[in-house]
Scaffold this active site. Structure first.
Site, PDB file in Angstrom:
ATOM      1  N   ASN A  14      -8.245 -16.714   1.820  1.00 25.27           N
ATOM      2  CA  ASN A  14      -8.264 -15.239   1.853  1.00 25.27           C
ATOM      3  C   ASN A  14      -7.387 -14.694   2.991  1.00 25.27           C
ATOM      4  OD1 ASN A  14      -9.048 -12.645   1.148  1.00 25.27           O
ATOM      5  ND2 ASN A  14     -11.216 -13.163   1.035  1.00 25.27           N
ATOM      6  N   GLN A  39       5.154  -7.241  -5.417  1.00 21.52           N
ATOM      7  CA  GLN A  39       4.958  -8.620  -5.902  1.00 21.52           C
ATOM      8  C   GLN A  39       6.271  -9.286  -6.306  1.00 21.52           C
ATOM      9  OE1 GLN A  39       1.129  -8.800  -4.795  1.00 21.52           O
ATOM     10  NE2 GLN A  39       2.357 -10.499  -5.533  1.00 21.52           N
ATOM     11  N   GLU A  55       2.748 -21.750   4.101  1.00 21.21           N
ATOM     12  CA  GLU A  55       1.648 -20.783   4.023  1.00 21.21           C
ATOM     13  C   GLU A  55       1.746 -20.081   2.670  1.00 21.21           C
ATOM     14  OE1 GLU A  55       1.664 -17.888   7.141  1.00 21.21           O
ATOM     15  OE2 GLU A  55      -0.275 -17.053   6.560  1.00 21.21           O
ATOM     16  N   GLU A 101      -3.035  -2.683   7.105  1.00 17.90           N
ATOM     17  CA  GLU A 101      -4.302  -3.120   6.501  1.00 17.90           C
ATOM     18  C   GLU A 101      -5.487  -2.232   6.879  1.00 17.90           C
ATOM     19  OE1 GLU A 101      -3.104  -7.897   6.411  1.00 17.90           O
ATOM     20  OE2 GLU A 101      -4.376  -7.139   8.010  1.00 17.90           O
TER      21      GLU A 101
END
Ligand code: DGT
Length: 228
Positions: free
Chosen positions: A27, A79, A102, A170
Site C-alpha cells: 500500500n 496512469q 519499487e 496526498e
C-alpha cells in the site's frame, strides 16, 4: 562491485544476462522506501525507486496532484505516464546481478487502475487502451519478475504513515482509498485473482523499525540465495 557471478558456468552466465528481478509491492506508505534504502548498501543490487518525482513534474505539470484533485479528468493521463515511467524501469539495463524495483506495471494495472475502474474515475474504454499498451509491452519487452516482496500493513497503519509524512498532494486522500488499495493487493497477491508474475514473499510491514530490520535481513538472505 562483486563480479563473482561472471565466473559461473556458461549456462548461469547466460541466465545472468538478465538480472534477478525483485519488485517491492504494498500500500501507499507501507515502507517501500525504507526497504529500498536498506538494500542500497549492497553492491550487487541496483535499486530503482518509484519515479514519483517525474509524476510530480512532467514538463512542469504535477500529474500526481492533478490526479488526486480531479480524478475523473486526470486518471487516464496520470496512469498513462505511470505506465510509461514504470516500463522504463522494467526495461532498464543493469550491470548488477540483482535489480530491485519499487512497484511495477502489474500493481499499476491490478491495484491502481483497477480501483479507478471500479469507482468510475476512469472509463472502461480508457482502461482497454491501457491494456492494449500493456499487452504490447509484454509481447515486445522483457517484463519478467523473479520475486515479489509484499510489504503487508493494515490500511490504518499505512494511512497513519501517510498523514505523518504530509506530502502536499496526498492531503485529502481518505482512509477508504487505503482500504481499497489494500484489498486489491490482497486480491492480486494472495487470492491470485489477477496475473501474478512471480512467487510472493510476505513481510509484516506493521512492525516497528527494529522488528522490520530482522525481516529485511531474512529477505536479503532469500534474495541472495535464490539468484545463485
Ligand atoms: P512508501 O515508501 O511505501 O511510503 O511508498 P510511497 O507512498 O512513497 O510510494 P507509493 O508507491 O505509495 O506512491 C507515491 C504516490 O503515488 C502515492 O500517493 C500513491 C501514488 N501512486 C503510486 N503508483 C500509482 C499508480 O499506479 N496509480 C495511482 N493512482 N497512484 C499511484
Amino acid at each position: 562491485m562483486n563480479t563473482d557471478y561472471l565466473k559461473r558456468s556458461p549456462l548461469k552466465q547466460f541466465a545472468s544476462l538478465r538480472p534477478y528481478t525483485v519488485i517491492v509491492e504494498g500500500n501507499i506508505g507501507c515502507g517501500k522506501t525504507t526497504f529500498l534504502n536498506y538494500f542500497q548498501q549492497f553492491d550487487d543490487v541496483n535499486v530503482l525507486a518509484e519515479p514519483v518525482n517525474k509524476w510530480r513534474n512532467c514538463n512542469g505539470y504535477n500529474l500526481l496532484d492533478k490526479m488526486y484533485s480531479d480524478p475523473k479528468k486526470w486518471s487516464f493521463t496520470f496512469q498513462s505516464y505511470v505506465q510509461l515511467t514504470i516500463l522504463q524501469h522494467h526495461t532498464m539495463k543493469t550491470g548488477h546481478p540483482i535489480k530491485l524495483m519499487e512497484r511495477s506495471i502489474y500493481s499499476a494495472r491490478h491495484c491502481f487502475v483497477e480501483q479507478m475502474a471500479r469507482n468510475g474515475s476512469i472509463e472502461r474504454a480508457s482502461v482497454s487502451v491501457m491494456d492494449e499498451w500493456f499487452k504490447w509491452a509484454k509481447e515486445n519487452c522483457d517484463l519478467s519478475v523473479d520475486l515479489i516482496v509484499y510489504l503487508k500493513t493494515t490500511p490504518e497503519t499505512a494511512y497513519q504513515r501517510m498523514l505523518a509524512r504530509n506530502r502536499p498532494e496526498e492531503q485529502y486522500v481518505p482512509l477508504e482509498y487505503f482500504q481499497d488499495i489494500h484489498n486489491l493487493h490482497e486480491e492480486w497477491l494472495l487470492q491470485k485473482r489477477f496475473e501474478c508474475p512471480a512467487p510472493v514473499l510476505i513481510i509484516d510491514a506493521n512492525l516497528d523499525k527494529s522488528g522490520i530490520m530482522e525481516e529485511y535481513s531474512k529477505c536479503k538472505a532469500q534474495i541472495f540465495t535464490e539468484r545463485e
